[in-house]
Design a protein around this motif. Structure first.
Motif, mmCIF file in Angstrom:
data_model
loop_
_atom_site.group_PDB
_atom_site.id
_atom_site.type_symbol
_atom_site.label_atom_id
_atom_site.label_comp_id
_atom_site.label_asym_id
_atom_site.label_seq_id
_atom_site.Cartn_x
_atom_site.Cartn_y
_atom_site.Cartn_z
ATOM 1 N N ALA A 324 -34.183 -31.120 5.243
ATOM 2 C CA ALA A 324 -34.439 -31.798 3.853
ATOM 3 C C ALA A 324 -33.727 -32.901 4.027
ATOM 4 C CB ALA A 324 -34.059 -30.751 3.066
ATOM 5 N N TYR A 325 -33.994 -34.024 3.015
ATOM 6 C CA TYR A 325 -33.509 -34.917 2.603
ATOM 7 C C TYR A 325 -33.611 -35.173 1.305
ATOM 8 C CZ TYR A 325 -31.972 -39.896 2.885
ATOM 9 O OH TYR A 325 -31.429 -41.330 2.834
ATOM 10 N N VAL A 326 -32.621 -35.197 0.459
ATOM 11 C CA VAL A 326 -32.520 -34.814 -0.950
ATOM 12 C C VAL A 326 -32.168 -36.115 -1.742
ATOM 13 C CG1 VAL A 326 -31.849 -33.365 -2.779
ATOM 14 C CG2 VAL A 326 -32.061 -32.422 -0.593
ATOM 15 N N LEU A 327 -32.849 -36.589 -2.688
ATOM 16 C CA LEU A 327 -32.418 -37.510 -3.628
ATOM 17 C C LEU A 327 -32.056 -37.059 -5.028
ATOM 18 C CD1 LEU A 327 -31.981 -40.769 -4.382
ATOM 19 C CD2 LEU A 327 -34.507 -40.786 -5.081
ATOM 20 N N LEU A 328 -30.807 -37.439 -5.431
ATOM 21 C CA LEU A 328 -30.612 -37.175 -6.929
ATOM 22 C C LEU A 328 -30.469 -38.482 -7.711
ATOM 23 C CD1 LEU A 328 -29.298 -34.861 -4.923
ATOM 24 C CD2 LEU A 328 -27.555 -34.292 -6.866
ATOM 25 N N PRO A 329 -31.320 -38.595 -8.370
ATOM 26 C CA PRO A 329 -31.352 -39.526 -9.382
ATOM 27 C C PRO A 329 -30.637 -39.341 -10.805
ATOM 28 C CG PRO A 329 -33.755 -38.980 -9.218
ATOM 29 C CD PRO A 329 -32.881 -38.061 -8.286
ATOM 30 N N HIS A 349 -28.529 -35.991 1.866
ATOM 31 C CA HIS A 349 -28.885 -36.235 0.748
ATOM 32 C C HIS A 349 -28.253 -37.628 0.053
ATOM 33 C CE1 HIS A 349 -24.558 -34.655 -0.017
ATOM 34 N NE2 HIS A 349 -24.689 -35.600 -1.076
ATOM 35 N N GLN A 350 -28.775 -38.441 -0.933
ATOM 36 C CA GLN A 350 -28.156 -39.350 -1.740
ATOM 37 C C GLN A 350 -28.166 -39.053 -3.135
ATOM 38 O OE1 GLN A 350 -28.484 -43.422 -0.633
ATOM 39 N NE2 GLN A 350 -30.321 -43.074 0.811
ATOM 40 N N VAL A 351 -27.209 -39.601 -3.808
ATOM 41 C CA VAL A 351 -26.735 -39.539 -4.901
ATOM 42 C C VAL A 351 -27.095 -40.829 -5.627
ATOM 43 C CG1 VAL A 351 -25.128 -39.173 -7.102
ATOM 44 C CG2 VAL A 351 -25.136 -37.535 -5.014
ATOM 45 N N CYS A 352 -27.964 -41.261 -6.728
ATOM 46 C CA CYS A 352 -28.165 -42.324 -7.106
ATOM 47 C C CYS A 352 -27.939 -42.471 -8.425
ATOM 48 C CB CYS A 352 -29.611 -42.895 -6.612
ATOM 49 S SG CYS A 352 -30.173 -44.455 -7.346
ATOM 50 N N PRO A 353 -26.738 -43.038 -8.959
ATOM 51 C CA PRO A 353 -26.645 -43.210 -10.607
ATOM 52 C C PRO A 353 -27.519 -44.220 -10.940
ATOM 53 C CG PRO A 353 -24.396 -43.433 -9.089
ATOM 54 C CD PRO A 353 -25.695 -43.280 -8.160
ATOM 55 N N LEU A 354 -28.409 -43.897 -11.770
ATOM 56 C CA LEU A 354 -29.369 -44.921 -12.205
ATOM 57 C C LEU A 354 -29.017 -45.473 -13.566
ATOM 58 C CD1 LEU A 354 -32.810 -43.118 -11.351
ATOM 59 C CD2 LEU A 354 -32.013 -45.438 -10.540
ATOM 60 N N TYR A 355 -28.272 -44.811 -14.501
ATOM 61 C CA TYR A 355 -27.751 -45.169 -15.781
ATOM 62 C C TYR A 355 -26.701 -44.843 -16.278
ATOM 63 C CZ TYR A 355 -29.439 -40.557 -17.313
ATOM 64 O OH TYR A 355 -29.520 -39.178 -17.260
ATOM 65 N N ASP A 356 -25.973 -45.564 -17.184
ATOM 66 C CA ASP A 356 -24.833 -45.116 -18.113
ATOM 67 C C ASP A 356 -25.154 -44.744 -19.424
ATOM 68 O OD1 ASP A 356 -22.740 -46.128 -15.955
ATOM 69 O OD2 ASP A 356 -24.018 -48.003 -16.172
ATOM 70 N N THR A 357 -24.256 -43.648 -19.693
ATOM 71 C CA THR A 357 -24.255 -43.360 -21.107
ATOM 72 C C THR A 357 -23.130 -43.493 -21.988
ATOM 73 O OG1 THR A 357 -25.369 -41.276 -20.372
ATOM 74 C CG2 THR A 357 -24.354 -41.187 -22.481
ATOM 75 N N ARG A 358 -23.349 -44.453 -23.114
ATOM 76 C CA ARG A 358 -22.291 -45.225 -23.761
ATOM 77 C C ARG A 358 -22.333 -44.606 -25.131
ATOM 78 N NH1 ARG A 358 -23.775 -51.343 -21.717
ATOM 79 N NH2 ARG A 358 -23.150 -50.907 -19.466
ATOM 80 N N THR A 359 -21.187 -44.880 -25.818
ATOM 81 C CA THR A 359 -21.268 -44.405 -27.138
ATOM 82 C C THR A 359 -21.771 -45.330 -27.999
ATOM 83 O OG1 THR A 359 -18.873 -43.138 -26.892
ATOM 84 C CG2 THR A 359 -19.419 -43.842 -29.009
ATOM 85 N N ARG A 360 -22.651 -44.870 -28.857
ATOM 86 C CA ARG A 360 -23.258 -45.931 -29.902
ATOM 87 C C ARG A 360 -22.550 -45.908 -31.329
ATOM 88 N NH1 ARG A 360 -29.843 -45.522 -30.930
ATOM 89 N NH2 ARG A 360 -29.928 -47.312 -32.711
#
Length: 413
Positions: A324-329, A349-360
């Motif tokens: 297997a070759y796994v992607l974690l977006p 596998h590859q871990v891909c940080p796609l977005y940030d979660t910020r305080t609103r």
């Protein structure tokens, strides 16, 4: 006043009406719905439709009945135009049970034993405990389904514990783990919009306090006050890390999605690069993430019963991932448990940080004294609440989706 009620005619439904009305004067029209007549159609596509409620609701809309009493889990979403829920009862045990013949145990059922079920979710729970068991769809009243078990047509039956309690059935059974159908065990009372008399009468049965609940997650609730304390900020799709991960898109054999927002941002990035997904095995944490993927046209999904990374880890334990070759977006704040498991198992596998979660930060901070409860949807909402408000006032109820958010609440608030 004699209240005219519409309800299904099964023994269980009659017990449910009795549970609500007791000795209150009422007349009940016992209605056969399309779901009672059609015992062949699979229930999967019928989820959140009016399969079990249509004929009853029409009688309320026509004025032939004042209210309809339903198992809340059978309600369509959205409710039919012209109807509103005037009460949602506290309900009874919301769990699912596996009923077996006397003397049987889950461990002693023969290999390939047949289990009667009525949903893919229940099938996944059963197979998570015993992958060799065969699940088949079984329809009809609970007592008729139990007769199939007694005749030996099936070796076990998954049924709502609430149904067994209401019917007074004492059978050999075990409680199944994991989440169950939303609102299972509760009863819903529907009336015509604006029927103040029914609304006032059934108010005492209503367990909801959603009008004084502060929801701090991203999704707006149907009732209560929505104050989103977080926002999702996609990262630069041209960054080295994202470009590197998406360059291997054709090679990936497995994709794992751990949130609805991860699905949304992932497909934005796919559009940015003009890529197509191709044939891959897709895993989703929980029902909402699965719904988001199905809206993108993906149908063949593996969905974790436990809506956490640990739920996905359990599913992967049953997979042959040798090549297997796994992607974690995922979010930049995602927990490391899943990636750590892949590393330990030496799965590419590859871990891909796609977005940030910020305080609103809200423009106007509401007074928490105006609320009875705060509802959290993720550890990020817990952290944001702490930044904006500090501690939860003493005596205020807090609720959370899932064990990880509950854990975060205990640690921080």
């Amino acid at each position: 006043m004699v209240i005219k009620i519409g309800a299904r005619g099964s023994l269980l439904s009659r017990r449910q009406v009795k549970e609500v009305m007791g000795e209150i004067p009422h007349f009940c029209e016992w209605v056969e719905t399309v779901g009672d007549r059609d015992l062949e159609s699979s229930l999967g596509p019928m989820e959140k439709t009016d399969f079990f409620t249509r004929e009853i609701d029409q009688r309320v809309l026509d004025g032939r009945c004042d209210v309809g009493i339903h198992s809340a889990k059978d309600l369509p979403d959205p409710l039919p135009e012209g109807l509103e829920m005037v009460a949602l009862t506290e309900g009874v045990d919301p769990s699912d049970s596996l009923v077996m013949r006397e003397g049987d145990r889950l461990e002693t059922l023969p290999v390939g034993a047949v289990i009667g079920s009525s949903s893919e979710r229940r099938d996944r729970v059963v197979k998570g405990l015993r992958p060799d068991l065969k699940c088949i769809e079984v329809r009809g009243p609970v007592d008729k389904r139990l007769e199939m078990l007694d005749r030996g047509e099936i070796d076990g039956l998954v049924v709502a514990e609430a149904a067994l309690i209401r019917l007074g059935i004492e059978r050999n059974r075990i409680s199944l783990p994991g989440k169950t159908a939303p609102l299972q065990g509760k009863l819903a009372i529907l009336a015509r919009n604006g029927d103040k008399e029914m609304e006032a009468f059934f108010k005492k049965f209503d367990s909801r306090k959603k009008d004084r609940v502060l929801h701090v997650g991203l999704s707006a609730p149907k009732k209560g006050t929505h104050l989103p304390l977080i926002e999702i900020v996609p990262r630069d799709f041209e960054s080295f890390e994202i470009k590197k991960a998406f360059a291997d898109m054709e090679e990936y054999t497995h994709l794992i999605f751990t949130s609805q927002k991860g699905v949304e941002v992932f497909f934005q990035c796919m559009g940015h690069y003009g890529l197509k997904l191709g044939q891959k095995k897709i895993f989703a944490v929980g029902r909402k993430t699965a719904v988001a993927l199905r809206e993108k046209g993906l149908r063949d999904l593996e969905v974790a019963v436990e809506e956490t990374q640990e739920g996905i880890i359990h599913l992967l334990a049953l997979e042959d991932l040798g090549r297997a070759y796994v992607l974690l977006p995922q979010s930049a704040l995602a927990r490391p448990a899943l990636a750590a498991t892949l590393r330990i198992r030496r799965i590419r596998h590859q871990v891909c940080p796609l977005y940030d979660t910020r305080t609103r930060w809200p423009e106007v901070k509401p007074d928490l004294k105006n609320f009875d409860e705060v509802f959290f949807t993720s550890p990020s909402t817990v952290r944001a609440f702490q930044e904006v408000f500090g501690k939860v006032p003493k005596g205020m109820k807090v609720s959370a989706i899932g064990p990880i958010t509950e854990q975060s609440l205990k640690l921080h608030l």
